[in-house]
Design an enzyme around this catalytic site. Sequence first.
Site, mmCIF file in Angstrom:
data_model
loop_
_atom_site.group_PDB
_atom_site.id
_atom_site.type_symbol
_atom_site.label_atom_id
_atom_site.label_comp_id
_atom_site.label_asym_id
_atom_site.label_seq_id
_atom_site.Cartn_x
_atom_site.Cartn_y
_atom_site.Cartn_z
ATOM 1 C CD GLU A 52 -12.928 -14.583 -8.618
ATOM 2 O OE1 GLU A 52 -12.916 -14.275 -9.839
ATOM 3 O OE2 GLU A 52 -12.853 -15.830 -8.149
ATOM 4 C CB CYS A 82 -19.559 -17.782 -15.141
ATOM 5 S SG CYS A 82 -17.661 -18.408 -15.004
ATOM 6 N NE ARG A 109 -14.423 -20.269 -6.817
ATOM 7 C CZ ARG A 109 -13.522 -19.444 -6.296
ATOM 8 N NH1 ARG A 109 -13.291 -19.524 -4.761
ATOM 9 N NH2 ARG A 109 -13.037 -18.403 -6.743
ATOM 10 N NE ARG A 138 -10.672 -14.936 -14.134
ATOM 11 C CZ ARG A 138 -11.597 -14.348 -13.135
ATOM 12 N NH1 ARG A 138 -11.797 -14.977 -12.160
ATOM 13 N NH2 ARG A 138 -12.231 -13.439 -13.685
ATOM 14 C CG HIS A 173 -19.408 -15.327 -19.298
ATOM 15 N ND1 HIS A 173 -19.852 -14.220 -18.340
ATOM 16 C CD2 HIS A 173 -18.343 -16.137 -18.507
ATOM 17 C CE1 HIS A 173 -18.954 -14.549 -17.245
ATOM 18 N NE2 HIS A 173 -18.167 -15.750 -17.264
ATOM 19 C CD GLU A 175 -22.805 -13.021 -19.744
ATOM 20 O OE1 GLU A 175 -22.868 -14.006 -19.862
ATOM 21 O OE2 GLU A 175 -21.488 -12.779 -19.020
HETATM 22 N N1 GLN Z 1 -13.640 -17.857 -11.313
HETATM 23 C C1 GLN Z 1 -14.705 -17.387 -10.693
HETATM 24 C C2 GLN Z 1 -15.021 -17.894 -9.596
HETATM 25 O O1 GLN Z 1 -14.652 -18.775 -9.155
HETATM 26 C C3 GLN Z 1 -15.735 -17.423 -11.619
HETATM 27 C C4 GLN Z 1 -15.508 -16.750 -12.989
HETATM 28 C C5 GLN Z 1 -16.480 -16.044 -14.014
HETATM 29 O O2 GLN Z 1 -17.909 -15.858 -13.497
HETATM 30 N N2 GLN Z 1 -16.172 -15.627 -15.158
HETATM 31 O O3 GLN Z 1 -16.160 -17.454 -8.875
#
Ligand code: GLN
Length: 195
Positions: A52, A82, A109, A138, A173, A175
Amino acid sequence: MTPPSPAIGVLALQGAFEVHARRLAELGADAILVRKPGQLAALDALVIPGGESTTFLKHLERTGFYDVLNQFVHSKPAFGTCAGCILLAKEVTNPHQPSLGALDIAVERNAYGRQNDSTILTAETSLPGGSLEMVFIRAPRITRISNGIEVLAKRGDSPVLVRQGHILASTFHPELSDDPRVHQLFLDIVRSSTL
Ligand code: GLN
């Protein structure tokens, strides 16, 4: 003679850092979990994992990490996935938030909405070896790229894997898939910049 293993840190303040470290180690890097700003000086490169981005920012500001990290990503290879991509971007929207600005892109985002919180897609990539599985959680959307950005894969019209010199970023992602090509590319970038 075998070249020495590059020392690649994985920012371990929160988020999906263990899996990155394992993948990097499997590919022959010396993978180091980074929890303190003082550790950066000994590294050849850094991975900023997903998680996050707002939580990352809070940790970074509280621990005095932000300025050291800022200097690092402007001079050494960094790979953001991400939330890591959001931190590296020049401009962040939805809502606006501070970022390191090492990668000349704008990101929105959580751009795919609640219904699409998590998606696994397979799409074309310019990486050798055919199409690439991409796990989106996300995810942000890259809404603008500058001329110097190389796009290595797209989701529809939006770039999802981009490179600008020593900086690599994905909105997915890598990974979490078995395919090691994206981490391998990062290792190649690190090796060519530490020769
Ligand atoms: N939604 C997250 C953000 O805004 C990122 C999500 C993720 O790293 N999988 O930071």
